[in-house]
Design a protein around this motif. Structure first.
Motif, PDB file in Angstrom:
ATOM      1  N   GLY A  13    -136.089  45.992  27.698  1.00 50.47           N
ATOM      2  CA  GLY A  13    -136.771  47.476  27.796  1.00 50.47           C
ATOM      3  C   GLY A  13    -135.444  48.358  27.422  1.00 50.47           C
ATOM      4  N   LEU A  14    -134.390  47.901  26.948  1.00 52.68           N
ATOM      5  CA  LEU A  14    -133.341  48.969  26.503  1.00 52.68           C
ATOM      6  C   LEU A  14    -133.615  49.901  25.329  1.00 52.68           C
ATOM      7  CD1 LEU A  14    -130.193  46.402  27.054  1.00 52.68           C
ATOM      8  CD2 LEU A  14    -131.094  48.052  28.778  1.00 52.68           C
ATOM      9  N   LYS A  15    -133.261  51.139  25.574  1.00 53.53           N
ATOM     10  CA  LYS A  15    -133.597  52.005  24.573  1.00 53.53           C
ATOM     11  C   LYS A  15    -132.376  52.638  23.611  1.00 53.53           C
ATOM     12  CE  LYS A  15    -137.913  52.227  25.736  1.00 53.53           C
ATOM     13  NZ  LYS A  15    -138.603  51.243  24.984  1.00 53.53           N
ATOM     14  N   TYR A  16    -131.097  52.477  24.128  1.00 54.61           N
ATOM     15  CA  TYR A  16    -130.062  52.659  23.354  1.00 54.61           C
ATOM     16  C   TYR A  16    -129.507  51.709  22.636  1.00 54.61           C
ATOM     17  CZ  TYR A  16    -127.785  50.600  27.355  1.00 54.61           C
ATOM     18  OH  TYR A  16    -127.343  49.583  28.365  1.00 54.61           O
ATOM     19  N   SER A  17    -128.713  52.257  21.723  1.00 57.35           N
ATOM     20  CA  SER A  17    -127.989  51.279  20.563  1.00 57.35           C
ATOM     21  C   SER A  17    -126.850  50.530  21.367  1.00 57.35           C
ATOM     22  CB  SER A  17    -127.553  52.083  19.440  1.00 57.35           C
ATOM     23  OG  SER A  17    -126.782  51.086  18.398  1.00 57.35           O
ATOM     24  N   LEU A  18    -126.955  49.271  21.012  1.00 60.01           N
ATOM     25  CA  LEU A  18    -126.009  48.314  21.533  1.00 60.01           C
ATOM     26  C   LEU A  18    -124.638  48.004  20.406  1.00 60.01           C
ATOM     27  CD1 LEU A  18    -127.770  45.845  23.715  1.00 60.01           C
ATOM     28  CD2 LEU A  18    -126.604  47.499  24.468  1.00 60.01           C
ATOM     29  N   ILE A  19    -124.765  48.405  19.230  1.00 58.24           N
ATOM     30  CA  ILE A  19    -124.102  47.960  18.113  1.00 58.24           C
ATOM     31  C   ILE A  19    -122.785  48.442  18.126  1.00 58.24           C
ATOM     32  CG2 ILE A  19    -124.917  49.871  16.507  1.00 58.24           C
ATOM     33  CD1 ILE A  19    -124.410  46.261  15.597  1.00 58.24           C
ATOM     34  N   ASP A  20    -122.802  49.554  18.810  1.00 55.94           N
ATOM     35  CA  ASP A  20    -121.196  50.342  19.003  1.00 55.94           C
ATOM     36  C   ASP A  20    -120.357  49.639  20.071  1.00 55.94           C
ATOM     37  OD1 ASP A  20    -121.255  52.064  16.788  1.00 55.94           O
ATOM     38  OD2 ASP A  20    -122.115  53.863  17.789  1.00 55.94           O
ATOM     39  N   HIS A  21    -121.211  49.041  20.818  1.00 55.11           N
ATOM     40  CA  HIS A  21    -120.166  48.150  22.032  1.00 55.11           C
ATOM     41  C   HIS A  21    -119.496  47.104  21.277  1.00 55.11           C
ATOM     42  CE1 HIS A  21    -121.931  50.557  25.200  1.00 55.11           C
ATOM     43  NE2 HIS A  21    -123.082  50.371  24.972  1.00 55.11           N
ATOM     44  N   PHE A  22    -120.002  46.420  20.213  1.00 54.76           N
ATOM     45  CA  PHE A  22    -119.487  45.423  19.535  1.00 54.76           C
ATOM     46  C   PHE A  22    -118.075  45.880  18.724  1.00 54.76           C
ATOM     47  CE2 PHE A  22    -123.632  43.350  20.409  1.00 54.76           C
ATOM     48  CZ  PHE A  22    -123.279  42.368  20.631  1.00 54.76           C
ATOM     49  N   ALA A  23    -118.198  47.124  18.594  1.00 54.83           N
ATOM     50  CA  ALA A  23    -116.997  47.743  17.792  1.00 54.83           C
ATOM     51  C   ALA A  23    -115.842  47.284  18.405  1.00 54.83           C
ATOM     52  CB  ALA A  23    -117.159  49.181  17.525  1.00 54.83           C
ATOM     53  N   LEU A  24    -115.552  47.377  19.668  1.00 51.50           N
ATOM     54  CA  LEU A  24    -114.488  46.991  20.384  1.00 51.50           C
ATOM     55  C   LEU A  24    -114.103  45.453  20.723  1.00 51.50           C
ATOM     56  CD1 LEU A  24    -114.159  49.855  23.234  1.00 51.50           C
ATOM     57  CD2 LEU A  24    -112.740  49.496  21.354  1.00 51.50           C
ATOM     58  N   VAL A 103    -110.532  56.652  18.775  1.00 49.76           N
ATOM     59  CA  VAL A 103    -111.070  57.443  18.003  1.00 49.76           C
ATOM     60  C   VAL A 103    -112.696  57.532  18.399  1.00 49.76           C
ATOM     61  CG1 VAL A 103    -109.447  57.479  16.184  1.00 49.76           C
ATOM     62  CG2 VAL A 103    -111.431  56.037  16.034  1.00 49.76           C
ATOM     63  N   LYS A 104    -112.929  56.619  19.343  1.00 46.34           N
ATOM     64  CA  LYS A 104    -114.598  56.515  19.476  1.00 46.34           C
ATOM     65  C   LYS A 104    -114.920  57.648  20.064  1.00 46.34           C
ATOM     66  CE  LYS A 104    -114.661  54.578  24.310  1.00 46.34           C
ATOM     67  NZ  LYS A 104    -115.125  53.509  25.178  1.00 46.34           N
ATOM     68  N   LYS A 105    -114.480  58.752  20.502  1.00 43.44           N
ATOM     69  CA  LYS A 105    -115.301  59.827  21.136  1.00 43.44           C
ATOM     70  C   LYS A 105    -115.539  60.755  20.034  1.00 43.44           C
ATOM     71  CE  LYS A 105    -110.791  61.686  22.006  1.00 43.44           C
ATOM     72  NZ  LYS A 105    -109.587  62.133  22.874  1.00 43.44           N
ATOM     73  N   TYR A 106    -115.041  60.400  18.870  1.00 41.70           N
ATOM     74  CA  TYR A 106    -115.244  61.453  17.753  1.00 41.70           C
ATOM     75  C   TYR A 106    -116.750  60.825  16.752  1.00 41.70           C
ATOM     76  CZ  TYR A 106    -110.563  63.096  18.464  1.00 41.70           C
ATOM     77  OH  TYR A 106    -109.603  63.556  19.172  1.00 41.70           O
ATOM     78  N   PHE A 107    -117.011  59.667  17.086  1.00 44.13           N
ATOM     79  CA  PHE A 107    -118.326  59.003  16.432  1.00 44.13           C
ATOM     80  C   PHE A 107    -119.300  59.035  17.341  1.00 44.13           C
ATOM     81  CE2 PHE A 107    -114.766  56.700  14.428  1.00 44.13           C
ATOM     82  CZ  PHE A 107    -115.072  56.615  13.211  1.00 44.13           C
ATOM     83  N   VAL A 108    -120.559  59.924  17.003  1.00 38.37           N
ATOM     84  CA  VAL A 108    -121.635  60.358  17.700  1.00 38.37           C
ATOM     85  C   VAL A 108    -122.745  59.647  17.042  1.00 38.37           C
ATOM     86  CG1 VAL A 108    -120.694  62.555  18.376  1.00 38.37           C
ATOM     87  CG2 VAL A 108    -121.651  62.367  16.381  1.00 38.37           C
ATOM     88  N   VAL A 109    -122.934  59.380  15.908  1.00 35.89           N
ATOM     89  CA  VAL A 109    -123.952  58.551  15.267  1.00 35.89           C
ATOM     90  C   VAL A 109    -123.960  57.306  15.511  1.00 35.89           C
ATOM     91  CG1 VAL A 109    -125.323  57.967  13.138  1.00 35.89           C
ATOM     92  CG2 VAL A 109    -124.225  60.396  13.364  1.00 35.89           C
ATOM     93  N   ASN A 110    -124.888  56.523  15.998  1.00 37.69           N
ATOM     94  CA  ASN A 110    -125.115  55.298  16.463  1.00 37.69           C
ATOM     95  C   ASN A 110    -124.743  54.261  15.236  1.00 37.69           C
ATOM     96  OD1 ASN A 110    -125.764  55.661  19.141  1.00 37.69           O
ATOM     97  ND2 ASN A 110    -127.915  55.494  18.830  1.00 37.69           N
ATOM     98  N   GLY A 111    -123.733  53.396  15.487  1.00 35.70           N
ATOM     99  CA  GLY A 111    -123.569  52.346  14.292  1.00 35.70           C
ATOM    100  C   GLY A 111    -122.377  52.736  13.446  1.00 35.70           C
ATOM    101  N   ASN A 112    -122.108  54.059  13.849  1.00 32.66           N
ATOM    102  CA  ASN A 112    -120.867  54.297  12.645  1.00 32.66           C
ATOM    103  C   ASN A 112    -119.457  53.822  13.284  1.00 32.66           C
ATOM    104  OD1 ASN A 112    -122.268  55.760  10.800  1.00 32.66           O
ATOM    105  ND2 ASN A 112    -121.717  57.760  11.499  1.00 32.66           N
ATOM    106  N   LEU A 113    -119.384  53.574  14.612  1.00 33.69           N
ATOM    107  CA  LEU A 113    -118.301  53.359  15.105  1.00 33.69           C
ATOM    108  C   LEU A 113    -118.018  51.753  14.927  1.00 33.69           C
ATOM    109  CD1 LEU A 113    -115.828  53.791  17.015  1.00 33.69           C
ATOM    110  CD2 LEU A 113    -117.118  52.997  19.081  1.00 33.69           C
TER     111      LEU A 113
END
Length: 140
Positions: A13-24, A103-113
């Motif tokens: 039931g997670l509603k937020y994007s997980l893809i940016d967590h894989f960026a690191l 630089v992760k604080k500058y990426f606000v759109v999900n998936g861009n990081l």
């Protein structure tokens, strides 16, 4: 793997994007994986005269490829000094990790990081391919 992530998100039931967590995770995983490549001798580089090169022993992929390329005449000798492309890619992964972290604080759109992480890795991979032995694409 992607379908597993999507299914797990739906199941929990997670509603937020997980893809940016894989960026690191991606650059660290790629850097860690290159240790195995280094010790097995796959993905090795072309011969070099620099002091930073590596000589591989018998029964490694680098040794077999060096014999195939004609770099060594006696099967019992070490390979010539080769570029340690795997070490270069490990360094690329570590540098990418710290760049993404800063630089992760500058990426606000999900998936861009995550896309930026892939971009950094591909830039590093493109540079290191100039030092990689072309025969490794067929054997490793």
């Amino acid at each position: 793997m992607f379908l597993g992530i999507v299914f797990s998100k739906w199941l929990m039931g997670l509603k937020y994007s997980l893809i940016d967590h894989f960026a690191l995770i991606l650059p660290i995983a790629m850097a860690t994986q290159r240790f195995g490549c280094f010790f097995s001798g796959c993905c090795h580089g072309i011969p070099t005269k620099s002091n930073f090169g590596v000589k591989y022993p018998e029964n490694t992929i680098a040794h077999i490829n060096s014999a195939w390329n004609g770099y060594i005449s006696n099967i019992n000798e070490l390979t010539p000094t080769l570029h340690p492309v795997q070490v270069y890619l490990t360094i690329v992964g570590i540098i990418s990790f710290f760049i993404i972290l800063s630089v992760k604080k500058y990426f606000v759109v999900n998936g861009n990081l995550f896309l930026f992480s892939i971009f950094l890795f591909l830039c590093g991979k493109t540079i290191t391919e100039f030092f990689r032995d072309p025969l490794t694409h067929k054997t490793s």
